[in-house]
Design a protein around this motif. Structure first.
Motif: not given
Length: 203
Positions: A98, A158, A161, A168, A171-172
């Motif tokens: 990430a 993070l 995550i 992921l 996260f994007k």
């Protein structure tokens, strides 16, 4: 004039400030470092005075900054207010996956405090990586500039995550949303250190 400002509880192992004097040589004769340190609180230590050009600016001339964030996993009195105690198990490999994605983006509005005085939320991140230590993790991130609360908000996301709370793809989507409310909470200030500032005229 300091090179920047940080939240209460954040540390710095590298920090610059500029000031004007009529005669730089007088500072050497007066042993100015000793005098400055005598006036500063014990938590702050001046190390060096560097002559620069007349228009040099500690904040606006910086071309790169780097931070480290420290995490430990077991109670340790010697790390009190120096590192963040995390009791959950974290998947460091996926956290690094990430972190690497951050280098593909420039708009980090989702990790910035709202209503700041910046003209743009664009930053160029050149390094973002977790490394294992004897008793924890250290996250290193470097960029040409940082937004208010940016590193702590990135770390909070993070860690989500690492806990498998998001993936992921999530996260994007958070980054691309440019919405602070979609990102993770800001982690405690105690683990954050400003460790490097670069200037074109200081080697």
């Amino acid at each position: 004039m300091g090179c920047g400002r940080t939240d209460a509880g954040v540390h710095a192992t590298d920090f610059y400030a500029h000031f004007d004097v009529e005669n730089v040589e007088e500072l050497k004769v007066l042993n100015a470092i000793t005098g400055i340190n005598a006036m500063l609180p014990y938590q702050i230590a001046a190390k060096q005075i560097i002559p620069v050009h007349d228009d040099a600016h500690a904040r606006f001339d910086a071309t790169a900054r780097a931070y480290k964030y420290y995490i430990h996993f077991e109670k340790n009195p010697f790390k009190l207010n120096r590192s963040w105690l995390v009791k959950d198990k974290l998947d460091v490999e996926v956290m690094n996956d990430a972190a690497a994605l951050l280098l593909n983006y420039t708009d980090f509005s989702c990790f910035s405090k709202s209503n700041t005085q910046t003209f743009t939320n664009n930053c160029k991140i050149t390094k973002a990586v977790f490394e294992q230590t004897e008793d924890g993790l250290v996250f290193t991130i470097q960029a040409d500039r940082f937004l208010r609360n940016m590193v702590r908000a990135i770390m909070g996301t993070l860690v989500q995550i690492g806990k498998k709370e998001i993936n992921l793809t999530d996260f994007k989507a958070i980054i691309e949303s440019k919405n602070r409310s979609n990102a993770g909470q800001s982690v405690p200030a105690c683990g954050l250190y400003l460790v490097k500032i670069e200037y074109p005229y200081i080697r």
